[in-house]
Write a protein that holds these residues in place. Structure first.
Motif, short mmCIF file in Angstrom:
data_model
loop_
_atom_site.label_atom_id
_atom_site.label_comp_id
_atom_site.label_asym_id
_atom_site.label_seq_id
_atom_site.Cartn_x
_atom_site.Cartn_y
_atom_site.Cartn_z
N LEU A 250 -3.82 -4.69 -0.68
CA LEU A 250 -3.64 -3.77 0.25
C LEU A 250 -4.04 -2.26 -0.12
O LEU A 250 -3.87 -1.69 -1.40
CB LEU A 250 -2.09 -3.51 0.58
N THR A 251 -5.19 -1.94 0.82
CA THR A 251 -5.74 -0.59 0.30
C THR A 251 -4.47 0.41 0.53
O THR A 251 -4.45 1.52 -0.24
CB THR A 251 -6.63 -0.19 1.23
N HIS A 252 -3.61 0.28 1.46
CA HIS A 252 -2.65 1.18 1.63
C HIS A 252 -1.65 0.72 2.52
O HIS A 252 -2.09 -0.51 3.15
CB HIS A 252 -2.93 2.53 1.98
N PRO B 152 -0.44 8.25 -0.48
CA PRO B 152 -0.18 8.68 -1.85
C PRO B 152 -0.81 7.67 -2.94
O PRO B 152 -1.44 7.73 -3.90
CB PRO B 152 1.15 8.87 -2.08
N GLY B 153 -0.86 6.21 -2.46
CA GLY B 153 -1.09 5.28 -3.38
C GLY B 153 -2.25 4.46 -2.96
O GLY B 153 -2.71 3.34 -3.11
N HIS B 154 -3.16 5.12 -1.94
CA HIS B 154 -4.43 4.64 -1.39
C HIS B 154 -5.22 4.31 -2.47
O HIS B 154 -5.61 4.97 -3.31
CB HIS B 154 -5.15 5.59 -0.21
N ILE B 155 -5.99 2.68 -2.23
CA ILE B 155 -6.98 2.59 -3.25
C ILE B 155 -7.99 2.23 -2.53
O ILE B 155 -8.34 1.66 -1.52
CB ILE B 155 -6.45 1.38 -4.22
N ARG C 184 -13.49 -3.22 -9.34
CA ARG C 184 -12.16 -2.64 -10.08
C ARG C 184 -11.68 -1.65 -8.84
O ARG C 184 -12.40 -1.34 -7.94
CB ARG C 184 -12.71 -1.80 -11.16
N TRP C 185 -10.41 -1.04 -9.17
CA TRP C 185 -9.89 -0.54 -7.95
C TRP C 185 -10.16 0.96 -8.36
O TRP C 185 -9.71 1.23 -9.62
CB TRP C 185 -8.54 -0.96 -7.65
#
Length: 281
Positions: free
Chosen positions: A85-87, A178-181, A169-170
């Motif tokens: 999940l990207t977010h 907040p945790g978007h990758i 890599r992320w």
């Protein structure tokens, strides 16, 4: 298997679509973008391999469509090695629970996204005041309550590696959440940007409907930290990607991507920032 999986109370089908809905594009031999209504899922892995990964999980009520797309590309009863999940916004986790129940595969997200994916914390309310665009005006209808994936969600490895995606890599690209990758592969400079930036003006119903291609910052109505969002765009532009697949809109590559990303960094205030909104500092 955790049976307490649940979506928020506000989970529901959202009646929004685009000309891209139902269209799949092979961006690279091992990267396939498929549009569900107004959002993209990405499949990593060459056709007919059984070593593939699903990135993001579409709009609410889209699990059956995701399964059929995967079986068409990888064969009957295929299942990914993992879901990344990207977010955790509603349009990126819309089919996740049905997919977990069907495939029993691990799901990975950034540690800062965990409260929203384990039932602990709701996302901030969408902000319809960011734009006069109809999608922005519709945004109060969008689900923002935490979903609970129980034991099925794992923190993505802290060393930057991505399970079952060698070479990628992320990169932590917060702002939109907040945790978007975002995911990056050095050897061919391919970027899966999630919603760190998108290639359609996501607030405008007309532009979403027609998928008019233009670089834009993260979707404004769900972005809560604009300073972080700006820094994330700068971080991604510095990678000099040659191809970018984003959460909304068509893939961009070559000079078009290079020039547009540069423009987005240089004119972030004009292009990305809403004129007003409750999350502007």
């Amino acid at each position: 298997m955790d049976n307490d999986l649940n979506y928020g109370e506000d989970y529901k089908f959202i009646p929004a679509t685009s000309v891209g809905s139902g269209v799949g594009i092979e961006v690279m031999p091992d990267l396939y973008q498929y549009t569900i209504q107004i959002v993209n899922i990405v499949l990593y892995g060459n056709k007919n391999t059984n070593e593939f990964v699903l990135i993001d999980a579409g709009m609410p009520k889209s699990a059956d469509e995701i399964i059929s797309v995967i079986e068409e590309r990888y064969g009957p009863n295929s299942r990914p090695k993992a879901i990344i999940l990207t977010h955790g916004h509603f349009d990126h986790v819309g089919g996740i629970i049905e997919l977990i129940k069907r495939w029993n595969v691990p799901v990975y997200a950034h540690s800062l996204e965990m409260p929203y994916l384990t039932g602990k914390q709701n996302y901030p309310e969408p902000d319809p005041s960011v734009s006069n665009g109809l999608i922005a005006k519709m945004s109060p209808l969008f689900p923002n309550e935490a979903i609970n994936l129980g034991d099925n969600i794992e923190t993505i490895p802290s060393d930057g590696s991505i399970p079952f995606m060698p070479g990628f890599r992320w990169i932590h690209t917060p702002g939109h959440s907040p945790g978007h990758i975002s995911l990056f592969r050095e050897k061919d400079r391919v970027l899966i940007a999630g919603d760190a930036f998108v290639t359609v003006k996501q607030e405008s119903l007309y532009k979403v409907l027609t998928q008019a291609k233009e670089i834009s910052g993260p979707p404004q109505y769900l972005t809560t930290d604009w300073q972080a969002a700006r820094e994330s765009v700068e971080k991604l532009e510095a990678l000099k990607p040659l191809i970018a697949i984003t959460g909304h809109g068509l893939a961009m590559n070559g000079e078009e991507l290079k020039n547009n990303l540069k423009k987005l960094v240089e004119s972030f205030d004009q292009i990305a920032l809403p004129k007003h909104g409750k999350y502007l500092n």
